[in-house]
Design a protein around this motif. Structure first.
Motif, PDB file in Angstrom:
ATOM      1  N   GLU A  96     -11.668  -9.769   0.159  1.00  0.00           N
ATOM      2  CA  GLU A  96     -12.346 -10.327   1.342  1.00  0.00           C
ATOM      3  C   GLU A  96     -13.176 -11.562   0.975  1.00  0.00           C
ATOM      4  O   GLU A  96     -13.645 -12.276   1.853  1.00  0.00           O
ATOM      5  CB  GLU A  96     -13.243  -9.269   1.981  1.00  0.00           C
ATOM      6  CG  GLU A  96     -12.449  -8.139   2.635  1.00  0.00           C
ATOM      7  CD  GLU A  96     -13.337  -7.133   3.331  1.00  0.00           C
ATOM      8  OE1 GLU A  96     -12.970  -6.667   4.412  1.00  0.00           O
ATOM      9  OE2 GLU A  96     -14.413  -6.789   2.759  1.00  0.00           O
TER      10      GLU A  96
ATOM     11  N   ARG B  10     -13.652 -10.845   6.905  1.00  0.00           N
ATOM     12  CA  ARG B  10     -13.134  -9.539   7.300  1.00  0.00           C
ATOM     13  C   ARG B  10     -11.696  -9.627   7.803  1.00  0.00           C
ATOM     14  O   ARG B  10     -11.269 -10.664   8.313  1.00  0.00           O
ATOM     15  CB  ARG B  10     -14.018  -8.924   8.391  1.00  0.00           C
ATOM     16  CG  ARG B  10     -15.440  -8.646   7.945  1.00  0.00           C
ATOM     17  CD  ARG B  10     -15.490  -7.549   6.901  1.00  0.00           C
ATOM     18  NE  ARG B  10     -16.891  -7.266   6.521  1.00  0.00           N
ATOM     19  CZ  ARG B  10     -17.201  -6.500   5.486  1.00  0.00           C
ATOM     20  NH1 ARG B  10     -16.267  -5.966   4.717  1.00  0.00           N
ATOM     21  NH2 ARG B  10     -18.454  -6.291   5.177  1.00  0.00           N
ATOM     22  N   ASP B  11     -11.052  -8.525   7.699  1.00  0.00           N
ATOM     23  CA  ASP B  11      -9.682  -8.369   8.172  1.00  0.00           C
ATOM     24  C   ASP B  11      -9.537  -8.858   9.621  1.00  0.00           C
ATOM     25  O   ASP B  11      -8.573  -9.559   9.964  1.00  0.00           O
ATOM     26  CB  ASP B  11      -9.334  -6.874   8.081  1.00  0.00           C
ATOM     27  CG  ASP B  11      -7.866  -6.601   8.313  1.00  0.00           C
ATOM     28  OD1 ASP B  11      -7.039  -7.471   7.954  1.00  0.00           O
ATOM     29  OD2 ASP B  11      -7.536  -5.529   8.831  1.00  0.00           O
TER      30      ASP B  11
ATOM     31  N   GLU C  24      -9.132  -1.376   5.190  1.00  0.00           N
ATOM     32  CA  GLU C  24      -9.474  -2.793   5.024  1.00  0.00           C
ATOM     33  C   GLU C  24      -9.329  -3.165   3.544  1.00  0.00           C
ATOM     34  O   GLU C  24      -9.389  -2.282   2.680  1.00  0.00           O
ATOM     35  CB  GLU C  24     -10.889  -3.092   5.513  1.00  0.00           C
ATOM     36  CG  GLU C  24     -11.925  -2.065   5.113  1.00  0.00           C
ATOM     37  CD  GLU C  24     -13.309  -2.381   5.702  1.00  0.00           C
ATOM     38  OE1 GLU C  24     -14.292  -2.233   4.954  1.00  0.00           O
ATOM     39  OE2 GLU C  24     -13.373  -2.818   6.880  1.00  0.00           O
TER      40      GLU C  24
ATOM     41  N   TYR D  93      -3.758  -9.652   3.336  1.00  0.00           N
ATOM     42  CA  TYR D  93      -4.596  -8.496   3.685  1.00  0.00           C
ATOM     43  C   TYR D  93      -3.712  -7.315   4.130  1.00  0.00           C
ATOM     44  O   TYR D  93      -3.954  -6.165   3.757  1.00  0.00           O
ATOM     45  CB  TYR D  93      -5.561  -8.852   4.819  1.00  0.00           C
ATOM     46  CG  TYR D  93      -6.822  -9.598   4.415  1.00  0.00           C
ATOM     47  CD1 TYR D  93      -6.980 -10.128   3.137  1.00  0.00           C
ATOM     48  CD2 TYR D  93      -7.870  -9.786   5.323  1.00  0.00           C
ATOM     49  CE1 TYR D  93      -8.134 -10.821   2.792  1.00  0.00           C
ATOM     50  CE2 TYR D  93      -9.024 -10.468   4.981  1.00  0.00           C
ATOM     51  CZ  TYR D  93      -9.155 -10.992   3.717  1.00  0.00           C
ATOM     52  OH  TYR D  93     -10.304 -11.667   3.382  1.00  0.00           O
TER      53      TYR D  93
ATOM     54  N   LYS E 157      -3.572  -3.626   2.330  1.00  0.00           N
ATOM     55  CA  LYS E 157      -3.853  -2.362   3.034  1.00  0.00           C
ATOM     56  C   LYS E 157      -2.671  -1.390   2.919  1.00  0.00           C
ATOM     57  O   LYS E 157      -2.858  -0.199   2.702  1.00  0.00           O
ATOM     58  CB  LYS E 157      -4.169  -2.637   4.509  1.00  0.00           C
ATOM     59  CG  LYS E 157      -5.484  -3.387   4.706  1.00  0.00           C
ATOM     60  CD  LYS E 157      -5.910  -3.457   6.172  1.00  0.00           C
ATOM     61  CE  LYS E 157      -4.901  -4.231   6.996  1.00  0.00           C
ATOM     62  NZ  LYS E 157      -5.263  -4.246   8.413  1.00  0.00           N
TER      63      LYS E 157
END
Lengths: 144, 144, 144, 144, 144, 144
Positions: free
Chosen positions: A37, A8-9, A31, A20, A24
């Motif tokens: 991911e 995850r971010d 996300e 990331y 975005k």
């Protein structure tokens, strides 16, 4: 369900975090997409993939963005990839593609997948003169 | 070498002959393409296939002829069909496509085939919000 | 849902029953995997398949069990087989494979699927001298 | 024969030239592989692809170079890519792989391609308990 | 869920409506199959596809209807098409095919998918004399 | 050209030699097919594969030998396997299949490959009532 957890971010660091952030910003989402991911576990791989992805879906390039999504949908249909079919159909609708146009796209996908296997199944020889110069098709195209 | 003999124009009769004539007229060639000289053994199949083929490669339709050849090349690359790759690349060159554009097309084919298998290999879940409304990509596309 | 019923352990007889027993003993499970409960309808087929399966996943062989599961996962991703992707990912985790390693495996799957279709789409000629003897790569590998 | 001309080393400029130089240095060859002489038409694409390629075939990474060539060969066989099968088999022989090991690799490719399609053709349900903890296979693997 | 809406029977007009009526009459169902409710957006495409479909699944032709469904199931398994696997398995059961026969069909699908990739992965040369005239197999077949 | 040498009959020993003898006797040929001369490097694999092969192509089984060669050709066409397409077309001709029948077989292969990708590309939902009981097709089939 994915076979491994998403990175995850909120957990990302270093080059992964950097990419990331760019994803975005580029897509205007909170996300990154799930595919990134997962790539995020190998930062250099994520970075090189994202570079290629921007060439396809952010930059117009030679072919234009919409056409590149159309190619993507045709290939994803041929490979039976639900994830990609859904994303790129949604994107093409945003870019103004109608239901009828999507079906016409799939008409070509249908025809080509069929012809590909037909000629392979009969081992058709290479076409030595694929298209003649004076056909209706050529005169028509010439008129465009 | 094809596994069966081609049903040549000179041997064709009835509906097969009729379709062969239409193919030659449409493409401006002295004999039909090899794929049709094989379909010719089953006249109704040849006729229905030729109808579909004209929708793809003779009529502009919703997407235009050039775009439909581009889709065809992308699918034929994905299916590894030498016969179709060669014909449709030749046709796209006639329609003005450059070498660089063909490579860009294959860049998309490369990326998508890779992503398709990556997400399948990790069983990525469906994307719930594929593209956000405020991204760089959207603002750019909106400006077209 | 499977299109036909499974031939359950409790219903199996003769050679099918024998193979089921060997499967349960080998895998330490209370009933055979679903794939074998389907093969069980044709006993000799089940038996020959199970022999091959043991060569891959029970015996170390030349390549070792873990490597053979890795090959399996790469092929199953390429073929979009949810059933096999899930089983063999689970097995590889048991054998100590980390999430990062699984992503690296899929990085190779991504790259190769893309390159395969790229070279086919452009009909790249065979490589006459694939790798030179004095490259960084060779000196490095030689040092292993 | 390739459908477009190769962008040769002698004609390359800018970023394409730079990447070509790195390829030649890395592989110790007098000119880049054909696949890169085709990607060279789109410099940023070439650059991002080459980054990924080095992660697979120059850096050991988590899995090691040899294993990544093995995965490559398995996928290329599944995709029927003559170009890649030939290159990576040659590379694996350089890395010490024997004929018997290559056949064992293809034994797994054979088995998995078959099983993948078998379970899909019967719509086998997901395996809820893929491998039991007490099987011969586990005790054996535990002993390694 | 389909990415676009179905063009329902109640909304259909002109050639699309005509073909829908023929489909319903032919299959004895209250609405056309979903695949045709999608093709319906492009009436000429629907019409040409339906012609071909009748040659396969309504007319006996040279091979007979049942055999053509068997071929369909084998190809759909190889392509991992859930929709088609389910429909054509249901149809084959109606035509009297037993569970054991369906497994035997998938045994062939398994074997061939495996052999196909095995020979491609090793680049096996063409077989110059595929079958000798005096084998057990030939004498047996001759006796049929 | 094959990437590794064939393990010739004259070099074979033990179980490999035994299976080679059975292959030659079964097919009435002076040496085993090339696919087996490659499998021969791993004797148990060769033996288990040959068992399966006999179930398909020596024993009538539930479906009959000819039908199993037809399934084989349909799958090999779909997978673009020149080696297998050639062998099994030759065999089907020996078993009396005509050129027209082979084209009809490929008509089905064409149609199904196309439909498979069409429904996947539009994510068609499962068919809840695949075939109605009162259609022309059913009355016809019932009359057989």
């Amino acid at each position: 369900m994915a076979t491994i957890g998403y990175l995850r971010d909120s957990e990302a660091e270093g080059k992964t975090k950097e990419v990331y952030e760019d994803i975005k910003r580029t897509y205007g989402c909170s996300e990154p997409h799930k595919v990134y991911e997962l790539m995020g576990y190998v930062p250099e791989y994520l970075a090189a993939s994202w570079e290629r992805s921007k060439l396809c879906f952010k930059d117009e390039g030679e072919l234009g963005i919409k056409l590149k999504h159309i190619i993507t949908l045709a290939v994803s249909a041929t490979n039976n990839c639900d994830y990609c079919v859904n994303i790129h159909t949604a994107r093409l609708k945003e870019l103004g593609m109608t239901d009828k146009q999507i079906v016409e796209l799939m008409m070509v996908v249908d025809l080509v997948n069929g012809y590909n296997r037909f000629v392979q199944g009969l081992q058709a020889d290479p076409e030595t003169k694929p298209f003649g110069p004076d056909g209706l098709i050529h005169r028509k195209a010439g008129a465009r």
